[in-house]
Design an enzyme around this catalytic site. Structure first.
Site: not given
Lengths: 318, 318
Positions: B120, B144, B148
Site C-alpha cells: 500500500s 498498517y 505492509k
C-alpha cells in the site's frame, strides 16, 4: 539507573558493559545465550534465548525495571544466510520479544525504556549509488539485512505508539574486533589485522580493492551510548523509523594492509593469504562502502579519523 | 492452473475471482475469515485465519499445489491502528504463514508459487517530497504501513532464496469500492461517491483539499493479474524487495465531488456532509498523493485516465 544489555557476551556487549561500569554507577542486566561472568557485582547475567518469550518475561520479572536497553543480540550475517529459520527467530522474533517485554513494563506503570538497536549497513544492497545518503532506499540482498531492516521499522512502530522509546542505528562494520574469527561475512575486516598482529595466518576471502565502511569498537560503543543521551524529539524529529546511518571510514582492503604493514611490519603483512570465496565476495559486494551520513552528523555522531590509529589502539591492547 | 486467493471475501478478492473465472479456466482456492460461497464449482472456499499456521497447512494439504497466489488478506488500516496485536497477527504473521506454506510446497518438490502481495501507499509517511518516486524511502507512520512494508521485505527474502516467487505492489487507494464503509482510514474515498449515488448520506472526515492517489477496482485487478504475467527476471531485475509503486490518479476530494455532481447531480452532492475527524485527517495526511511510478510504467502497469469515468463505471453497476 538500570540498564539491559542483550548479546552481552559479544565483543561489543563486553566492551559496552566495561565502559558503563567504568563511567556510570548503573546496574546492568546482561543477557546472552552463553553463560557470562563479570567482575562487578553491578552486573547480573542470565543465560537464555531471546526468541523464548516466556524465559525473557520470567527473567525481566526478577530484575529492576529497565530504564535503558542496548539490544545488541543477533545471529551474524553468515549464520542468518546459512540458516534461514534461525536468522528470523533470533534477529526478528528476538527483537519483537524484547519490544513486547518492554511494552508490558510500560503498560503496567513502569518506565518507557529508552532502547538502542544495532542495525547494520547490510540493510543496503542492490543497485546502490556511489555514495549512500539518508535518502537511499534500503534493499537488503541477504537475510541478515532483511531482519535488521524489519526490526528497525518494528521498533519505530512500538516507539510511535509510546510503548518504548526505541532508536535504531546502522553500524558500519566494526573493526578491529578482538577475539576469534566469526561467521559474519565481514569477519575478514578484522581478521586480516587481528590474526597477523598475533603471528597467525589470516585468509582474505575478497579482493584487495574491496572497500569496507568501518567504525572502531570504541567509536561504536560511543555511538551507542550517544544514542541514548539524545532527547526523544531530537532523535526522532517526529518521524519513526527507519534507522540512522552512522558515520564511518571508507577503507579498502589495500589501505587496511598498508596500516597492518605500518603497525606490524612486513612479517605481519606476509601472514595475509588471498583465498577468494565467491559466496562471501558476492554478498559483501552488495554492501555500500561510502556514506554521506548527514542526519547522524547533525545528531552529533562522529567517525574515526584514521584506520592506522584504529590498528595502533588494537595492537596496544594485545 | 490452480490459484490461491487470500482475503477472497473482500471486494477486491471477489472481483478478482469473478474475473479469473470469466477469463481463465483456473481452479481457485478461496480463503477468508468469513464463510464464502461462489456460483462456480471451480472455486473451493475455506474459512479460517491465516495467522493459524496449522489450519493453513491442513487446508492447503487438501487442495492441488498452488501455482499462483493472490495474497490480499489484511486487517485494514483503521483496525490495525486500533488493535496493535491484531494488526501484526493478521498482516505480518499471516503473510509469513502463507510464505512458509508455499516454501514447504516447493521444498517438498512442488511448484515454486508465483505470488502477488498487495502492499500500500501507506508505507510512505513522514517528510515526503511533493512527488514520491521509486527512490523515496518508506517511513510509515501507522502500524498498517509498517506491517505492509515488513511483509514486502520478507517476501523479497523468501523470493531471493527461491522458496516462492513473490512480487509486492503498492496499491493506491482503490475507489470506488462497492459494498459498505469499512474501517480503512481511506474509506471516505469511496464512501463520498458510493453512498450519495444510492441516496444515502456520507460523512467526509477530511478537508476538501485533501488529495488521494486512486486506482479503480478494475485497474487494481488488472494490475494484480499483470504482476503474475511478468517473467521473474523482468519483475525483479535481480533485486529483491521493496515493492513497486503502482500508477494511479491524484484526485482531490473537491475533484471527486465534481465527478459526483456530474454523474449523480446536485441531489447526490448534497448528501456529502463535512464531519472532520482529526484522527483520520492526521493519518491520511501522512500518505503521499502524487507519484512518479517509473518502474511500474516500464513494467507495463497503467493507471486510469479519469475519475469521472471511474464514477460512471461504478454507477452503471448499481
Amino acid at each position: 539507573m538500570h540498564i539491559l544489555v542483550t548479546g552481552a557476551g559479544g565483543f561489543l556487549g563486553r566492551l559496552l558493559i566495561d565502559t558503563l561500569l567504568a563511567q556510570t554507577d548503573a546496574t546492568i542486566t546482561a543477557l546472552d545465550v552463553v553463560p557470562l561472568s563479570f567482575a562487578s557485582e553491578r552486573v547480573t547475567a542470565f543465560v537464555g534465548d531471546l526468541s523464548d518469550a516466556a524465559w525473557l518475561a520470567a527473567t525481566l520479572a526478577q530484575v529492576a525495571p529497565v530504564e535503558q536497553a542496548y539490544h545488541l543480540a543477533a545471529v551474524v550475517s553468515g549464520s542468518a544466510e546459512a540458516d534461514f529459520d534461525l536468522g528470523y527467530r533470533a534477529n526478528l522474533e528476538g527483537t519483537r520479544n524484547i519490544l513486547e517485554a518492554l511494552r508490558r513494563q510500560s503498560a503496567s506503570g513502569g518506565p518507557v525504556a529508552r532502547l538502542v538497536f544495532t542495525s547494520s549497513v547490510a540493510v543496503f544492497g542492490g543497485n546502490l549509488p556511489e555514495v549512500v545518503t539518508d535518502g537511499t532506499v534500503a534493499a537488503p540482498q541477504g537475510s541478515y539485512g532483511v531482519q535488521k531492516l524489519m526490526s528497525e521499522y518494528l521498533i519505530g512502530d512500538y516507539t510511535r505508539k509510546g510503548y518504548v522509546d526505541g532508536r535504531a542505528v546502522r553500524l558500519p562494520t566494526v573493526s578491529v574486533r578482538p577475539g576469534k574469527p566469526n561467521a559474519a561475512l565481514s569477519s575478514f575486516a578484522s581478521g586480516i589485522i587481528r590474526e597477523p598482529l598475533q603471528g597467525k595466518v589470516s585468509e582474505l576471502p575478497v579482493t584487495r580493492d574491496t572497500a569496507v565502511w568501518i567504525l572502531s569498537p570504541d567509536s561504536a560503543v560511543a555511538a551507542l551510548r550517544h544514542t541514548l543521551t539524545l532527547d526523544h524529539e531530537v532523535f526522532h524529529g517526529g518521524v519513526y523509523g527507519p534507522a540512522v546511518n552512522l558515520p564511518g571510514l571508507c577503507v579498502s582492503v589495500s589501505q587496511m594492509l598498508d596500516s597492518l604493514l605500518e603497525v606490524g611490519g612486513p612479517e605481519a603483512l606476509a601472514l595475509v593469504k588471498d583465498v577468494p570465496d565467491p559466496r562471501v565476495t558476492k554478498l559483501v559486494a552488495t554492501w555500500p562502502t561510502k556514506f554521506a551520513p548527514e542526519r547522524a552528523l547533525a545528531l552529533g555522531y562522529r567517525a574515526d579519523n584514521d584506520f592506522t590509529q584504529i590498528v595502533r589502539t588494537f595492537a596496544a591492547r594485545l
